[in-house]
Design a protein around this motif. Sequence first.
Motif, PDB file in Angstrom:
ATOM      1  N   MET A   1      -2.554   6.488   6.556  1.00  0.00           N
ATOM      2  CA  MET A   1      -3.857   5.842   6.707  1.00  0.00           C
ATOM      3  C   MET A   1      -3.808   4.733   7.757  1.00  0.00           C
ATOM      4  SD  MET A   1      -6.089   7.368   4.986  1.00  0.00           S
ATOM      5  CE  MET A   1      -7.396   6.175   5.172  1.00  0.00           C
ATOM      6  N   PHE A   2      -2.652   4.088   7.867  1.00  0.00           N
ATOM      7  CA  PHE A   2      -2.514   3.028   8.878  1.00  0.00           C
ATOM      8  C   PHE A   2      -2.815   3.569  10.267  1.00  0.00           C
ATOM      9  CE2 PHE A   2       0.224   1.131  12.111  1.00  0.00           C
ATOM     10  CZ  PHE A   2      -0.172  -0.196  12.067  1.00  0.00           C
ATOM     11  N   PHE A   3      -2.201   4.679  10.623  1.00  0.00           N
ATOM     12  CA  PHE A   3      -2.378   5.228  11.967  1.00  0.00           C
ATOM     13  C   PHE A   3      -3.781   5.807  12.155  1.00  0.00           C
ATOM     14  CE2 PHE A   3       2.258   5.335  11.398  1.00  0.00           C
ATOM     15  CZ  PHE A   3       2.635   4.652  12.529  1.00  0.00           C
ATOM     16  N   ARG A   4      -4.389   6.303  11.084  1.00  0.00           N
ATOM     17  CA  ARG A   4      -5.755   6.813  11.185  1.00  0.00           C
ATOM     18  C   ARG A   4      -6.730   5.668  11.457  1.00  0.00           C
ATOM     19  NH1 ARG A   4      -7.136  10.972   6.413  1.00  0.00           N
ATOM     20  NH2 ARG A   4      -9.016  11.128   7.709  1.00  0.00           N
ATOM     21  N   PHE A  95     -14.321   0.379   0.826  1.00  0.00           N
ATOM     22  CA  PHE A  95     -12.916   0.283   1.227  1.00  0.00           C
ATOM     23  C   PHE A  95     -12.075  -0.371   0.134  1.00  0.00           C
ATOM     24  CE2 PHE A  95     -14.839   0.478   5.539  1.00  0.00           C
ATOM     25  CZ  PHE A  95     -14.147   1.590   5.998  1.00  0.00           C
ATOM     26  N   PHE A  96     -12.647  -1.383  -0.533  1.00  0.00           N
ATOM     27  CA  PHE A  96     -11.876  -2.131  -1.522  1.00  0.00           C
ATOM     28  C   PHE A  96     -11.645  -1.339  -2.809  1.00  0.00           C
ATOM     29  CE2 PHE A  96     -13.639  -6.310   0.425  1.00  0.00           C
ATOM     30  CZ  PHE A  96     -12.774  -6.155   1.493  1.00  0.00           C
ATOM     31  N   LYS A 102      -3.656  -2.604   1.219  1.00  0.00           N
ATOM     32  CA  LYS A 102      -4.033  -3.749   2.040  1.00  0.00           C
ATOM     33  C   LYS A 102      -3.325  -3.692   3.396  1.00  0.00           C
ATOM     34  CE  LYS A 102      -4.300  -7.750   0.058  1.00  0.00           C
ATOM     35  NZ  LYS A 102      -3.913  -9.063  -0.558  1.00  0.00           N
ATOM     36  N   ALA A 103      -2.059  -3.277   3.371  1.00  0.00           N
ATOM     37  CA  ALA A 103      -1.294  -3.204   4.619  1.00  0.00           C
ATOM     38  C   ALA A 103      -1.906  -2.191   5.582  1.00  0.00           C
ATOM     39  CB  ALA A 103       0.156  -2.849   4.322  1.00  0.00           C
ATOM     40  N   ALA A 104      -2.335  -1.047   5.056  1.00  0.00           N
ATOM     41  CA  ALA A 104      -2.925  -0.018   5.912  1.00  0.00           C
ATOM     42  C   ALA A 104      -4.282  -0.454   6.448  1.00  0.00           C
ATOM     43  CB  ALA A 104      -3.057   1.297   5.143  1.00  0.00           C
TER      44      ALA A 104
END
Length: 218
Positions: A1-4, A95-96, A102-104
């Motif tokens: 999810m981070f990279f997305r 989102f929450f 949280k990091a992503a």
Amino acid sequence: MFFRIVGFELRYYFQRISTWMYFAVLALFGFLMINVSGGAFSSVAANAGGKEFVNAPLAVAIWMAVISLFGTIVVAALVGNSVYRDYESGIHPLFFTAPLSKAAYLGGRFTGSILVTLVVFLGIPLGILIGSLMPYLERERFGPTLPMAYVAPFFILVLPNLLLAGAIFFSLAALTRQMLSNYIGGVVLIVGYLMAQSLIENIDNKALAGMVDPYGMQ
């Protein structure tokens, strides 16, 4: 999810006209600075490096540092907006409550906006370089064009300044959920830094003065 999320930020900003307008404004600043130093305007004289060539590594580094300082407002607009627009649109509860760490979420927003701002700030060395090649300038003021004179200051001065300001404005937007605090913070940061320069210059220990200077202009 981070990279997305990072990919989404890149696509979002690179499709906006305002992103490229920021790029053009910073490039124009660099272009005008080197033109003023190079004798394009006879009534105005400015030389960042002193007696060196107008495009000497020291002079180029000083111009890039100065323009990146005033580009702080651009950092506030881009990096702060990356997290604020979720609150503005009212989509943040989604989102929450989603299975998103949280990091992503925060890391992806921050990284994506920093990469975009990094591209925008490439306008500074590009504008200076193009400006130094103009045929109407007083060529005796110029030395050879050295690629590293533009590359090194960007990574030594501009990139750290960008990361410092970006972290501050991203945190302000995330904590206050307001863009006004970002813009006020940008003005306070610039004005406060310029006022603090006089205090730093009076420090006898030059090494200490250099270390406490967050923008590296000492």
